[in-house]
Design a protein around this motif. Structure first.
Motif, short mmCIF file in Angstrom:
data_model
loop_
_atom_site.label_atom_id
_atom_site.label_comp_id
_atom_site.label_asym_id
_atom_site.label_seq_id
_atom_site.Cartn_x
_atom_site.Cartn_y
_atom_site.Cartn_z
N LEU A 148 0.84 -1.20 0.00
CA LEU A 148 0.00 0.00 0.00
C LEU A 148 0.86 1.24 0.00
N GLN A 149 0.27 2.29 -0.52
CA GLN A 149 0.93 3.60 -0.44
C GLN A 149 -0.04 4.58 0.21
N CYS A 150 -1.02 5.09 -0.52
CA CYS A 150 -1.97 5.99 0.15
C CYS A 150 -2.93 5.20 1.04
N GLY A 151 -3.15 3.93 0.73
CA GLY A 151 -3.99 3.08 1.57
C GLY A 151 -5.47 3.14 1.27
N TYR A 152 -5.87 3.97 0.30
CA TYR A 152 -7.32 4.11 0.09
C TYR A 152 -7.97 2.83 -0.40
N CYS A 153 -7.26 2.11 -1.26
CA CYS A 153 -7.84 0.87 -1.80
C CYS A 153 -7.67 -0.31 -0.85
N CYS A 174 -6.26 0.31 -7.85
CA CYS A 174 -5.26 0.98 -7.01
C CYS A 174 -4.52 1.97 -7.89
N ARG A 175 -4.53 3.22 -7.49
CA ARG A 175 -3.88 4.24 -8.32
C ARG A 175 -2.42 4.42 -7.96
N CYS A 176 -1.97 3.74 -6.90
CA CYS A 176 -0.63 4.03 -6.40
C CYS A 176 0.41 2.95 -6.68
N THR A 177 0.08 1.71 -6.44
CA THR A 177 1.14 0.70 -6.26
C THR A 177 1.58 0.01 -7.53
FE1 FES Z 1 -3.32 4.24 -3.03
FE2 FES Z 1 -4.00 1.73 -3.64
S1 FES Z 1 -2.48 2.38 -2.25
S2 FES Z 1 -5.02 3.57 -4.18
#
Ligand code: FES
Ligand code: FES
Length: 223
Positions: free
Chosen positions: A104-109, A141-144
């Motif tokens: 995870l990065q932002c953790g939203y997903c 997931c927009r981050c990982t």
């Molecule tokens: Fe940011 Fe998945 S960790 S949307």
């Protein structure tokens, strides 16, 4: 005036009776009536998977179901993971996996990914990479870039199978695989998580039991 309906939901093993409007979505009932905000809302239209919960053993997008339709259902949300029988003293193996493999990065997903992973491992304890990618294909997931999410679920599968646990279920230091596990001691100074040009998201190495990392990203105690 809108007629309300009384429904019963068993969420994380606890039965709740709540009054809901006929048009109220399950995700809104979980978040607003039960005050469990770990289940996130990304799109409200069934596209992102942030609202995924496990309902009667199946992963569902809780924004695609009216709360009234779930009357009598058993629901698992991210808040219940650490109380499951297979959970370790602090975290569920899936949560451990996301922490150890930087899933995870932002953790939203993440709450939705955890629920999709949980449903997969209940159904298939030994999934291959294709199985995992298919299981999370409804979760964006927009981050990982997904690679570490796949590794996180693989980690949990291994942990649940007892392939690497040597101390009754606790996570072996630096993860399940000595060849692929990230060693923070030897990482380049200009990388954060071992990945070149990483975004600099939360470092699992900075986290301890009960700290903000676990509360906000893995335990689901976030808005
Ligand atoms: Fe940011 Fe998945 S960790 S949307
Ligand atoms: Fe339900 Fe996006 S909020 S799928």
């Amino acid at each position: 005036m809108t007629d309300e309906t009384e429904i019963t939901l068993t969420v994380n093993g606890t039965e709740h009776t709540v009054e809901v409007e006929p048009r109220q979505l399950l995700v809104h009932a979980i978040r607003e009536e039960l005050d469990m905000t770990g289940t996130h809302i990304g799109c409200d239209t069934g596209n992102c998977g942030a609202c995924t919960v496990v309902k009667d053993g199946e992963p569902i997008k809780s924004c695609l179901m009216f709360a009234a339709q779930a009357d009598g259902a058993e629901i698992l949300t991210v808040e219940g993971m650490e109380d499951l029988p297979e959970a370790g003293p602090e975290l569920h193996p899936l949560q451990e996996g996301f922490k150890e493999e930087h899933g995870l990065q932002c953790g939203y997903c993440t709450p939705g990914m955890l629920m999709a992973g949980k449903a997969l491992l209940d159904e298939n304890p030994d999934p291959d990479e294709d199985d995992i990618r298919e299981a999370i294909s409804g979760n964006l997931c927009r981050c990982t870039g997904y690679q570490n999410i796949v590794k996180s679920i693989e980690y949990a599968a291994d942990e649940l199978e007892g392939r690497t646990a040597t101390d009754g279920g606790a996570v072996a230091e630096n993860g399940r695989d000595a060849e692929t596990a990230f060693d923070s001691e030897s990482a380049d100074a200009d990388t954060f998580c071992g990945v070149e040009d990483c975004c600099g998201g939360p470092s699992a190495d900075d986290a301890g039991p009960g700290d903000q990392f676990e509360r906000e990203y893995l335990g689901g105690d976030s808005e």
